[in-house]
Design an enzyme around this catalytic site. Structure first.
Site, PDB file in Angstrom:
ATOM      1  CD  GLU A   1      -3.008  -5.948   4.634  1.00 56.49           C
ATOM      2  OE1 GLU A   1      -3.370  -4.768   4.809  1.00 56.49           O
ATOM      3  OE2 GLU A   1      -2.255  -6.302   3.698  1.00 56.49           O
TER       4      GLU A   1
ATOM      5  CB  CYS B   1      -0.991  -0.039   1.169  1.00 56.02           C
ATOM      6  SG  CYS B   1      -2.327   1.176   1.029  1.00 56.02           S
TER       7      CYS B   1
ATOM      8  CG  HIS C   1      -4.774  -3.274   1.920  1.00 56.49           C
ATOM      9  ND1 HIS C   1      -3.940  -2.822   2.933  1.00 56.49           N
ATOM     10  CD2 HIS C   1      -5.325  -2.169   1.364  1.00 56.49           C
ATOM     11  CE1 HIS C   1      -3.996  -1.505   2.987  1.00 56.49           C
ATOM     12  NE2 HIS C   1      -4.819  -1.086   2.039  1.00 56.49           N
TER      13      HIS C   1
END
Length: 214
Positions: A194, A82, A192
């Site tokens: 995650e 990011c 992202h």
């Protein structure tokens, strides 16, 4: 093996840490750290970021971690996520500021007045939610991830790399643009992982086992 997550106060650190711990299991020790010496001694480094670019760079410099990040990017398997990925470019339109200069190019703002979907509806900025990704070049970190796999995005600015061969993955909103770039031991991604479920975890798992070579 030790993997350091750089904590300069500007990332989704809990989610990144938990996701890496989940995929690493007993293969690596995941260390969330604000200590430049720990970053320097780690085998691999993850550089996240979230929020406004000027705030992120200010906190990175104030923390004393800037040089440790640059040294890690020059020497060991390195993953930018990011705003951490955006900071690796030469310049950003957000704050009209110089960044770390690891990749040639800049980070530019979406221009919503020129952005419409296939039905002619104006697209919103920030670009937020799930979107397809398109493989431009094969890379070890994308192993096991299919073309057109969906990842989760939240961003108002995007990569504009100068070197075409740095682009690994693109998405469209509505036009195609780079969302993952790589060279040598560095991989940087706008979305992202995650927060991207199975595909994102696969990318992080690939990083845990990556030797830093393309």
């Amino acid at each position: 093996m030790k993997i350091a997550i750089v904590d300069y106060g500007m990332g989704n650190l809990h989610s990144v840490t938990k996701a890496l711990e989940f995929v690493a299991q007993a293969d690596a020790e995941i260390i969330l750290t604000a200590d430049p010496a720990v970053v320097a001694s780690a085998d691999k480094v993850v550089f996240p970021g979230q929020g406004a670019m000027p705030d992120c760079l200010r906190e990175l410099e104030a923390s004393g971690l800037k040089q440790a990040v640059l040294d890690a990017a020059a020497s060991k398997p390195f993953l930018g996520i990011c705003v951490g990925a955006q900071l690796l470019f030469e310049h950003s339109e957000e704050g009209d500021m110089d960044c770390l200069g690891v990749f040639k190019g800049q980070v530019i703002k979406f221009k919503p007045e020129n952005m419409h979907d296939e039905q002619g509806q104006k697209l919103k900025v920030p670009h937020m939610g799930w979107n397809e990704t398109f493989i431009v070049q094969d890379h070890p970190l994308w192993a096991g991830i299919a073309d057109k796999e969906r990842f989760y995005f939240v961003h108002s600015y995007h990569f504009a790399p100068t070197e075409p061969h740095d682009t690994i993955i693109e998405t469209g909103y509505p036009n195609r643009f780079a969302v993952a770039i790589a060279k040598d031991n560095i991989f940087a991604i706008q979305c992202h992982p995650e927060k991207s479920h199975t595909a994102g975890l696969q990318l992080l798992r690939n990083f845990v086992h990556w030797d830093g070579k393309q």
